[in-house]
Design a protein around this motif. Structure first.
Motif, PDB file in Angstrom:
ATOM      1  N   LEU A 150      -8.444   7.088  -1.970  1.00 15.70           N
ATOM      2  CA  LEU A 150      -7.771   6.496  -0.686  1.00 15.70           C
ATOM      3  C   LEU A 150      -8.672   6.023   0.347  1.00 15.70           C
ATOM      4  O   LEU A 150      -8.783   4.929   0.984  1.00 15.70           O
ATOM      5  N   TYR A 163       0.705  -0.988  -0.096  1.00 12.05           N
ATOM      6  CA  TYR A 163       0.031  -0.117   0.207  1.00 12.05           C
ATOM      7  C   TYR A 163       0.903   1.335   0.185  1.00 12.05           C
ATOM      8  O   TYR A 163       0.576   2.398  -0.703  1.00 12.05           O
ATOM      9  N   LYS A 164       1.921   1.170   0.787  1.00  9.82           N
ATOM     10  CA  LYS A 164       2.869   2.473   0.974  1.00  9.82           C
ATOM     11  C   LYS A 164       3.577   2.896  -0.309  1.00  9.82           C
ATOM     12  O   LYS A 164       3.451   4.014  -0.681  1.00  9.82           O
ATOM     13  N   GLU A 201      -6.026   2.587   4.631  1.00  6.86           N
ATOM     14  CA  GLU A 201      -5.242   3.150   5.574  1.00  6.86           C
ATOM     15  C   GLU A 201      -5.748   2.957   7.130  1.00  6.86           C
ATOM     16  O   GLU A 201      -4.875   2.738   7.901  1.00  6.86           O
ATOM     17  N   GLU A 202      -7.212   3.114   7.032  1.00  6.83           N
ATOM     18  CA  GLU A 202      -7.641   2.764   8.354  1.00  6.83           C
ATOM     19  C   GLU A 202      -7.406   1.323   8.820  1.00  6.83           C
ATOM     20  O   GLU A 202      -7.147   1.136   9.995  1.00  6.83           O
TER      21      GLU A 202
END
Length: 763
Positions: free
Chosen positions: A749, A568-569, A755-756
């Motif tokens: 996103l 993801y990053k 992210e969560e």
């Protein structure tokens, strides 16, 4: 007019008073205590609401009024108002002599006597008793009843009616045995002592009928059955009906499942059947399936004349009709025994043979269940399902007809119709689909795939018609290309490649979900690559995501979420190298496309799916539509002048009706209903344009003064304009063709939701 006392009211027994000088005419109308009424009869006397006076024409003597309560000061009202809807009810009986019954000299008939306090009228009714054999109901209609002679000039009052008293009404003596609670309290307040209720005597005919109904049981040593009267079954089971629900499977060419109601009458063992017509079934008329009669179990046809007779003749003597002598058979040996259906034969799941038609019983009502539970001990009343006609036809379907292979002439459907029927008919189109999708066309831009370089530069427009699944291809002409352009493929249904052409089976054709950006299609040995689509096509596919998987944003984002979760990053840094995720951060279409294809292959993520994602998270918004107020007002006044309309007062009246409080602003819905209700000659497009240019407040409501001034052609007029196409030229509604060039990365996103998930895993 003078009348001598004691003389009958007959001609010659009356005399005129010639000394009378004034003959005034009575007034027919009167005003009494605020009530307008006719004065065609004598004014009623005033009585107390709770007083003893009931009949104003026959007041009682003061010596008879011995009320234990003191007189109250109350307002006096007329009797028709004081005693409105107040009725005295007495229970009485009379003995009617019988001469035709040997063991009963009379019969006791019980009645109810009603005395109406408002006008002193009486009514006598006899309650109905089942199987009494006599007409019952109202014996004496409501009227004022005179007393017995010699007081026939007087009428019965409440002082003549009391418990344990005899009263003669029209040559019939009634003995009052009791009264209800209201009557007892009313008479007690009037000072009349009411005795206790009496026991009414038994009816000898009823007792005789009860004794005759009890039959002695047969002796155990004898085998003779007890005799039962033929009318006993009717008296015992009258108005008791067993009701079943069932169906008849009509197996004719145009038959179907007929739902029926079967009623079995216990009084005479008869059956009737009625059919339940479903809605829009096309059937009309009577619903009687079988008239009420006894239903035979085995029906072999109608009997010929002479086969069924009431008696059997053993011998016939004589040569002509006048001297015929015959001998009847006392045993009636020639009578044919017919078995009929009874209640023992009816049950859920039973099949009744109704003159050659098999009726199946599926369920019954509550009374029928209680009857079979008490008499036969049956406990299971589970309803049986009613079969569907489609299931019945599928189970009995015959082997499909084998058709000859297609010979290449005409279409497959046309050739198939020639093989099925002798008289060929044109193939029928799907009319519902044609009416639903008429005018809906999906247009795609395509390139020709070929080994020749010049062919690869040719551009085409593919049109897919949703109404009949046909395809049409046009080539866009280009100067100095060597190709003329124009129609490349006529409108027709195109079969999928790789199918056997000369076969008896119908081929499969291209469907709407086969067309999307990035698809490679083959039409008659020409390969095409779809590279674009118009705005209507993209919107239609997004609105019907269940039919087009490439436009389903949920499934696409789930696919991207599974591929991006491990890295993801790296995905975020590749889209935004400086990691700047402030509000309003956008990325281009090419950046998001290259990043997604780096994590997913071209086979896993199609080009149309990337376009769907970019359009869904587009950062570009459609500009608000703009309309010139004076231009719209000029068009509206032009329509009013062409229709010769000049009725502003009707609009003012309608607005004052829907806005009685005079609010300065009203809603758009109220203005729209006003324009449509006053029948202004405006089209729907012009009405929407007018609502758009009117003055609005912060809540979106329209100003009342602006609405009235907009249609006022007397004071402020605008210059006339030439007639225009209001739907397209007045307020141009151009499609937004630049949706998806910039993508709102923060929205993307947030919808991705990884992210969560990472923050939750770190915690």
């Amino acid at each position: 007019m003078l009348r001598l006392p004691g003389m009958p009211l007959l001609p010659g027994a009356q005399f005129y008073d010639y000394s009378k000088q004034r003959h005034p005419r009575r007034q027919t109308l009167m005003h009494y205590q605020g009530i307008h009424m006719l004065s065609d009869r004598r004014e009623p006397e005033l009585v107390e609401p709770n007083g003893p006076l009931v009949d104003p024409n026959c007041p009682p003597a003061h010596a008879e009024l011995n009320a234990p309560w003191a007189a109250k000061m109350t307002t006096k009202l007329p009797p028709w108002l004081a005693y409105d809807k107040q009725v005295l009810c007495f229970n009485a009986y009379f003995k009617e002599p019988l001469t035709e019954v040997y063991h009963a000299p009379y019969q006791v008939r019980k009645v109810k006597i009603y005395f109406y306090l408002e006008d002193g009228t009486m009514q006598i009714t006899e309650p109905k008793v089942e199987n009494s054999g006599i007409p019952q109901g109202c014996l004496v209609h409501r009227q004022r009843i005179p007393k017995a002679p010699p007081n026939e000039h007087e009428f019965l009052s409440i002082f003549d009616l009391n418990v344990d008293t005899n009263v003669q009404i029209f040559d019939r003596n009634y003995h009052i045995s009791g009264c209800d609670i209201f009557t007892r309290q009313f008479l007690s307040r009037a000072g009349i002592s009411v005795p206790m209720a009496l026991m009414e005597p038994n009816d000898p005919t009823t007792e005789l009928r009860k004794r005759s109904a009890v039959k002695p049981t047969p002796r155990p040593e004898t085998s003779a059955l007890p005799k039962r009267h033929a009318f006993a079954q009717f008296l015992e089971f009258d108005r008791r009906v067993l009701k079943f629900q069932g169906y008849w499977n009509d197996r004719s060419d145009f038959g179907d499942i007929r739902r029926l109601d079967i009623c079995y009458y216990l009084a005479d063992d008869t059956i009737d059947i009625k059919e339940k017509f479903p809605r829009n079934s096309g059937r009309e008329g009577t619903s009687t399936f079988l008239k009420r009669a006894k239903l035979p179990k085995d029906f072999t046809g109608l009997a010929l004349p002479g086969q069924q007779t009431s008696v059997t003749l053993l011998n016939v003597l004589g040569t002509n009709m006048r001297d015929v002598r015959y001998v009847t058979d006392p045993l009636n040996t020639g009578q044919k025994q017919i078995a009929y259906y009874t209640d023992e034969d009816l049950k859920i799941g039973a099949v009744l043979k109704v003159f050659g038609r098999h009726v199946v019983l599926t369920s019954c009502d509550q009374f029928t269940q209680h009857y079979y539970r008490e008499k036969y001990g049956i406990q299971d009343f589970t309803p049986q399902p009613v079969p569907d006609r489609s299931e019945e036809r599928d189970s009995n379907a015959t082997q499909a007809r084998r058709l000859p292979p297609y010979n290449g002439w005409g279409s497959y459907e046309d050739s198939e119709g020639n093989c099925i029927t002798v008289e060929p008919k044109a193939p029928q189109a799907d009319f519902k689909k044609l009416m639903k999708y008429d005018g809906c066309i999906l247009r795609f831009g395509a390139k020709l795939m070929s080994s020749i370089r010049e062919n690869c530069e040719r551009s085409f427009v593919m049109s897919y018609y949703l109404a009949d699944d046909t395809i049409q291809i046009y080539e866009i002409p280009r100067r100095n290309s060597g190709f003329m352009g124009g129609e490349f493929l006529k409108r027709a249904r195109v079969p999928l490649p790789g199918q056997e052409k000369f076969s008896s089976a119908r081929p499969e054709y291209y469907r709407a979900n086969d067309f999307y950006i990035g698809a490679k299609l083959s039409f008659k040995d020409h390969n095409f690559h779809i590279v674009s689509a118009d705005e209507f096509t993209l919107l239609y596919m997004e609105q019907h995501a269940n039919e087009f998987p490439v436009a389903d944003i949920r499934s696409i984002m789930q696919k991207i979420r599974e591929a991006v979760r491990p890295q993801y990053k790296q995905f975020v840094l590749r889209c935004q190298p400086n990691a700047d995720l402030r509000d309003g951060t956008t990325i281009s279409f090419e950046t998001l496309k290259s990043t997604l294809l780096a994590f997913l292959s071209k086979e896993a993520l199609l080009n149309h799916e990337i376009v769907t994602v970019c359009r869904f998270f587009s950062a570009e918004q459609m500009p608000p539509p703009s309309c010139d107020r004076n231009h719209v007002r000029a068009a509206a006044q032009l329509e009013l002048k062409r229709a010769l309309w000049n009725n502003v007062d009707e609009i003012v009246e309608h607005l004052s009706h829907i806005n009685p409080t005079g609010k300065p602003y009203i809603t758009e819905a109220q203005v729209r209903s006003t324009l449509r209700g006053c029948r202004l000659p405006f089209s729907l497009e012009l009405v929407e344009d007018i609502l758009q240019v009117l003055k609005h407040n912060e809540q979106g409501e329209i100003e009342m003064r602006d609405v009235l001034g907009f249609f006022d052609m007397s004071g402020d007029q605008v210059p006339d304009i030439a007639p225009i196409n209001i739907a397209f030229e007045l307020c141009p509604k151009l499609p937004f063709l630049h949706k998806g060039r910039l993508v709102d990365f923060n929205w993307f996103l947030h919808y991705l939701g990884l992210e969560e998930e990472l923050v939750r895993d770190n915690h």
